[in-house]
Design an enzyme around this catalytic site. Sequence first.
Site, PDB file in Angstrom:
ATOM      1  N   ARG A  44       0.429  16.503  -4.060  1.00 16.22           N
ATOM      2  CA  ARG A  44       0.293  15.855  -4.261  1.00 16.22           C
ATOM      3  C   ARG A  44      -0.247  14.652  -3.165  1.00 16.22           C
ATOM      4  O   ARG A  44      -0.240  14.959  -1.692  1.00 16.22           O
ATOM      5  CB  ARG A  44       1.108  14.451  -5.350  1.00 16.22           C
ATOM      6  CG  ARG A  44       2.124  13.988  -4.586  1.00 16.22           C
ATOM      7  CD  ARG A  44       2.902  13.174  -5.219  1.00 16.22           C
ATOM      8  NE  ARG A  44       3.508  12.143  -4.618  1.00 16.22           N
ATOM      9  CZ  ARG A  44       3.472  11.480  -3.847  1.00 16.22           C
ATOM     10  NH1 ARG A  44       2.457  10.602  -4.080  1.00 16.22           N
ATOM     11  NH2 ARG A  44       4.052  10.550  -2.674  1.00 16.22           N
ATOM     12  N   LEU A  45      -1.572  14.218  -3.533  1.00 13.08           N
ATOM     13  CA  LEU A  45      -2.035  13.477  -2.421  1.00 13.08           C
ATOM     14  C   LEU A  45      -2.497  11.864  -3.390  1.00 13.08           C
ATOM     15  O   LEU A  45      -3.483  11.755  -4.818  1.00 13.08           O
ATOM     16  CB  LEU A  45      -3.783  13.935  -2.383  1.00 13.08           C
ATOM     17  CG  LEU A  45      -4.304  13.491  -0.931  1.00 13.08           C
ATOM     18  CD1 LEU A  45      -3.026  13.017   0.277  1.00 13.08           C
ATOM     19  CD2 LEU A  45      -5.314  14.464  -0.773  1.00 13.08           C
ATOM     20  N   ASP A  46      -1.535  10.834  -3.038  1.00 13.20           N
ATOM     21  CA  ASP A  46      -2.306   9.339  -3.672  1.00 13.20           C
ATOM     22  C   ASP A  46      -3.471   8.836  -4.427  1.00 13.20           C
ATOM     23  O   ASP A  46      -4.956   9.605  -3.262  1.00 13.20           O
ATOM     24  CB  ASP A  46      -2.243   7.800  -2.759  1.00 13.20           C
ATOM     25  CG  ASP A  46      -0.419   8.768  -2.159  1.00 13.20           C
ATOM     26  OD1 ASP A  46       0.277   8.935  -3.288  1.00 13.20           O
ATOM     27  OD2 ASP A  46       0.207   8.094  -1.661  1.00 13.20           O
ATOM     28  N   ARG A  47      -3.505   8.624  -5.419  1.00 12.35           N
ATOM     29  CA  ARG A  47      -4.881   8.226  -5.811  1.00 12.35           C
ATOM     30  C   ARG A  47      -5.959   7.510  -4.938  1.00 12.35           C
ATOM     31  O   ARG A  47      -7.023   7.454  -4.656  1.00 12.35           O
ATOM     32  CB  ARG A  47      -4.543   7.435  -6.654  1.00 12.35           C
ATOM     33  CG  ARG A  47      -6.518   6.863  -7.438  1.00 12.35           C
ATOM     34  CD  ARG A  47      -4.944   5.753  -8.947  1.00 12.35           C
ATOM     35  NE  ARG A  47      -6.617   5.598  -9.383  1.00 12.35           N
ATOM     36  CZ  ARG A  47      -6.742   4.030 -10.253  1.00 12.35           C
ATOM     37  NH1 ARG A  47      -5.329   4.019 -10.681  1.00 12.35           N
ATOM     38  NH2 ARG A  47      -7.176   3.831 -10.907  1.00 12.35           N
ATOM     39  N   SER A  49      -5.965   7.078  -1.133  1.00 10.82           N
ATOM     40  CA  SER A  49      -6.277   8.646  -0.203  1.00 10.82           C
ATOM     41  C   SER A  49      -7.040  10.422  -0.530  1.00 10.82           C
ATOM     42  O   SER A  49      -7.530  10.325  -2.172  1.00 10.82           O
ATOM     43  CB  SER A  49      -4.806   9.546  -0.272  1.00 10.82           C
ATOM     44  OG  SER A  49      -4.039   9.057   0.296  1.00 10.82           O
TER      45      SER A  49
END
Length: 184
Positions: A44-47, A49
């Site tokens: 995942r990739l934070d919102r 980022s």
Amino acid sequence: MSKVILFNKPFDVLSQFTDRGTEGSPRRTLSDFISVPNVYAAGRLDRDSEGLLLLTGDGKLQHRIADPTNKMSKCYWAQVEGVPSDEALEQLRSGVKLKDGMTRPAKAARMEPPATLWPRTPPIRFRKNVPDSWIKITLTEGRNRQVRRMTAAIGHPTLRLIRYRIGAWTIDGINNGDWVEIEV
């Protein structure tokens, strides 16, 4: 052969296809950009980022990419407040003590601002009396919000975070909000 989607995720987009958030405040998700069926994010990739997010329908490949025990390196470009000293960068290289323990050593270096950087909406906040700079950080683990917590721990909060590379895959040639499909 498995297919992999390399997606250059924009800021403020969730790394999932549906939003289980509060009703009445729809957030953008992967489904706003990718219509390929039966693929899922490998990690995942934070919102808040941006940058490379890999998607695949191959469960074994997804596990190999996302599982931190495989130590697949991930390279980030971080725009930070201030200009980190050599000592601050050495802290990143040696490992930083966070609330959940010491991080693995990271590769860390100052870098010039990325040449082909897209505008972010909304733009980051600039402070007139505080300079900013860019650093490149390469990790082999994936703790929650790790780069942000590491830069804050050395006194240089992250203003903007872009994942440039996962393993051998990069965002080179992929516009923000676009994706390409490859066979591996």
